[in-house]
Design an enzyme around this catalytic site. Structure first.
Site, PDB file in Angstrom:
ATOM      1  N   TYR A 105     -13.316   2.583  12.125  1.00 54.44           N
ATOM      2  CA  TYR A 105     -13.299   1.086  11.922  1.00 54.44           C
ATOM      3  C   TYR A 105     -14.123   0.435  12.822  1.00 54.44           C
ATOM      4  O   TYR A 105     -13.795  -0.835  12.976  1.00 54.44           O
ATOM      5  CB  TYR A 105     -11.810   0.735  12.125  1.00 54.44           C
ATOM      6  CG  TYR A 105     -10.665   1.268  11.191  1.00 54.44           C
ATOM      7  CD1 TYR A 105     -10.751   2.384  10.510  1.00 54.44           C
ATOM      8  CD2 TYR A 105      -9.663   0.320  10.802  1.00 54.44           C
ATOM      9  CE1 TYR A 105      -9.925   2.683   9.480  1.00 54.44           C
ATOM     10  CE2 TYR A 105      -9.049   0.731   9.475  1.00 54.44           C
ATOM     11  CZ  TYR A 105      -9.011   1.938   8.817  1.00 54.44           C
ATOM     12  OH  TYR A 105      -7.975   2.247   8.136  1.00 54.44           O
TER      13      TYR A 105
ATOM     14  N   LYS B  20      -8.992  15.620  14.501  1.00 50.90           N
ATOM     15  CA  LYS B  20      -9.659  16.891  13.652  1.00 50.90           C
ATOM     16  C   LYS B  20     -11.040  17.482  14.593  1.00 50.90           C
ATOM     17  O   LYS B  20     -12.026  17.304  13.814  1.00 50.90           O
ATOM     18  CB  LYS B  20      -9.948  16.024  12.548  1.00 50.90           C
ATOM     19  CG  LYS B  20     -10.343  17.006  11.335  1.00 50.90           C
ATOM     20  CD  LYS B  20      -9.437  17.490  10.721  1.00 50.90           C
ATOM     21  CE  LYS B  20     -10.049  18.669   9.485  1.00 50.90           C
ATOM     22  NZ  LYS B  20      -9.072  19.807   9.140  1.00 50.90           N
TER      23      LYS B  20
ATOM     24  N   ASP C 226      -4.716  16.735   9.330  1.00 48.96           N
ATOM     25  CA  ASP C 226      -4.037  17.369   8.029  1.00 48.96           C
ATOM     26  C   ASP C 226      -2.857  18.015   7.910  1.00 48.96           C
ATOM     27  O   ASP C 226      -2.202  17.952   7.098  1.00 48.96           O
ATOM     28  CB  ASP C 226      -5.402  18.244   7.380  1.00 48.96           C
ATOM     29  CG  ASP C 226      -6.140  19.022   7.985  1.00 48.96           C
ATOM     30  OD1 ASP C 226      -5.699  19.090   9.215  1.00 48.96           O
ATOM     31  OD2 ASP C 226      -6.854  19.731   7.637  1.00 48.96           O
TER      32      ASP C 226
ATOM     33  N   ASP D  21      -3.815   4.792  10.613  1.00 48.83           N
ATOM     34  CA  ASP D  21      -3.432   4.015   9.403  1.00 48.83           C
ATOM     35  C   ASP D  21      -2.877   4.623   8.126  1.00 48.83           C
ATOM     36  O   ASP D  21      -1.843   4.515   7.702  1.00 48.83           O
ATOM     37  CB  ASP D  21      -5.134   3.377   9.123  1.00 48.83           C
ATOM     38  CG  ASP D  21      -4.747   2.190   8.540  1.00 48.83           C
ATOM     39  OD1 ASP D  21      -3.485   1.706   8.203  1.00 48.83           O
ATOM     40  OD2 ASP D  21      -5.652   1.608   7.859  1.00 48.83           O
TER      41      ASP D  21
ATOM     42  N   ASP E 240       1.301   5.274   6.988  1.00 51.55           N
ATOM     43  CA  ASP E 240       1.792   5.000   5.681  1.00 51.55           C
ATOM     44  C   ASP E 240       2.316   6.207   5.106  1.00 51.55           C
ATOM     45  O   ASP E 240       3.455   5.911   4.028  1.00 51.55           O
ATOM     46  CB  ASP E 240       0.416   4.665   4.649  1.00 51.55           C
ATOM     47  CG  ASP E 240       0.050   3.074   4.785  1.00 51.55           C
ATOM     48  OD1 ASP E 240       0.469   2.536   5.693  1.00 51.55           O
ATOM     49  OD2 ASP E 240      -0.518   2.618   3.681  1.00 51.55           O
TER      50      ASP E 240
HETATM   51  N1  GGG Z   1      -0.658  -6.552   7.541  1.00 47.65           N
HETATM   52  C1  GGG Z   1      -1.182  -5.253   7.253  1.00 47.65           C
HETATM   53  C2  GGG Z   1      -2.473  -5.700   6.392  1.00 47.65           C
HETATM   54  O1  GGG Z   1      -2.768  -6.450   6.170  1.00 47.65           O
HETATM   55  N2  GGG Z   1      -2.878  -4.442   6.014  1.00 47.65           N
HETATM   56  C3  GGG Z   1      -4.388  -4.497   5.483  1.00 47.65           C
HETATM   57  C4  GGG Z   1      -5.220  -3.346   5.721  1.00 47.65           C
HETATM   58  O2  GGG Z   1      -6.026  -2.921   4.998  1.00 47.65           O
HETATM   59  N3  GGG Z   1      -5.075  -3.296   7.138  1.00 47.65           N
HETATM   60  C5  GGG Z   1      -6.182  -2.215   7.680  1.00 47.65           C
HETATM   61  C6  GGG Z   1      -5.404  -1.761   9.088  1.00 47.65           C
HETATM   62  O3  GGG Z   1      -4.479  -1.914   9.312  1.00 47.65           O
HETATM   63  O4  GGG Z   1      -6.398  -1.285   9.904  1.00 47.65           O
END
Ligand code: GGG
Length: 326
Positions: free
Chosen positions: A120, A167, A199, A223, A227
């Site tokens: 990122y 990893k 993984d 991230d 999820d």
């Molecule tokens: N509130 C979470 C949001 O807006 N997520 C959009 C997203 O793609 N976030 C990437 C991240 O959390 O780094």
């Protein structure tokens, strides 16, 4: 002293769940001044930039920020906002709630995600026609910082199991750096922990989440794995998060803008209300934070519930029920 709370609903359902969380906060009557800022896809359209300078400054100068969701402009909105509050850690608790139909009711995990670098970093290039690159930045400083925070968080919050996701067998230099830095912090502080290839960890979290507690992760892994954990406990409508800095912090649901249901008034406000509870914790309103969590838990157990949790209630119905209990 009045505390200034920056409120940035962002895109899609952010504009529905953030007002819901503010309604819950207002019911507690804290000494807060809410100041709204705009950001997101719709702001890019109307003003030519997704994150105006004044919104960045608003978050930087506030005592805390409540953010909703980012859409297509996520990289231009949420990443700079995290930088504005000096956030180095993204804390994402994922726990199952009684009464909510979940895949793994025994789940009680907290992802402590490095929040400034990794893939990122934003350093992407098209170096030739059809050929693109991304620079993955991993530093000793940021890796040590997230490790220290993660180990201390686990101790302070009673989590015995700490797992470091990586990893390093493939990304030898970057995740090798991450792992070595984290291990050094563990050794210096005498912190017990396990390591896991990310993984394989994804599979183990699915099969045996009860064996895990705090998971310290590089940015992208945090991230993705959080999820996955949302899927274990009943969906993304339930996961709050805190972007923690040295003094400042930004709170947001883990979910995004959910364009498929935006505008229908049926978004689950729980994740944002629980994020507001984390904001209260951050500002020292411990009793109020607990009241919010207790109210959310009761509503999740007894209803009303939004469609993502199998119910027929609206965002407004669920918010009213939480406010009643607060
Ligand atoms: N509130 C979470 C949001 O807006 N997520 C959009 C997203 O793609 N976030 C990437 C991240 O959390 O780094």
């Amino acid at each position: 002293m009045t505390e200034e709370i920056a409120v940035i609903p962002g895109d899609g359902i952010g504009g529905e769940v953030v007002p819901a969380a503010i309604e819950v906060l207002e019911a507690l009557d804290p000494d807060f001044e809410f100041v709204e800022g705009e950001a997101g896809d719709h702001v890019l359209e109307s003003r030519g930039e997704a994150l105006p300078d004044e919104t960045y400054e608003l978050a930087a100068d506030a005592d805390a920020t409540l953010f909703g969701a980012a859409g297509e402009t996520a990289a231009d909105v949420i990443l700079p906002l995290r930088e504005a509050v000096g956030s180095f850690a993204n804390v994402r608790p994922a726990r199952a709630y009684p009464g909510v139909d979940s895949l793994r009711p025994e789940t009680d995990l907290v992802f402590v995600r490095e929040n400034t670098e990794g893939v990122y970093s934003g350093i992407e290039n098209e170096i030739a026609d059809g050929v693109t690159t991304l620079t993955r930045v991993v530093t000793d400083e940021a890796s040590r910082k997230i490790a220290q925070y993660g180990f201390e968080y686990a101790e302070a919050n009673g989590y015995g199991d700490v797992t470091v996701a990586h990893k390093a067998n493939v990304m030898r230099t970057t995740d090798g750096r991450f792992l070595e830095s984290v291990e050094r912090v563990a050794e210096e502080g005498g912190y017990e922990h396990d390591e896991a290839l990310m993984d394989a960890l994804a599979m183990h979290l699915l099969l045996r989440p009860e064996e895990y507690g705090v998971v310290i992760c590089p940015n992208l892994a945090g991230d993705v794995l959080s999820d996955l954990a949302a899927g274990l406990v009943g969906g993304l409508g339930l996961l709050p998060s805190a972007n923690v800095g040295e003094g400042n912090a930004l709170f947001e649901p883990v979910h995004g803008s959910a364009p498929d249901i935006a505008g229908q008034g049926i978004a689950n406000p729980a994740a944002t209300v629980l994020s507001a509870a984390m904001l209260l914790d951050h500002l020292g309103y411990d009793g109020e934070a607990e009241r919010v969590r207790t109210a959310v838990e009761a509503v999740l157990k007894e209803g009303p519930r939004t469609p993502d949790l199998g119910g027929h209630a609206s965002t407004a119905d669920v918010t009213a029920a939480i406010v009643d209990r607060v």
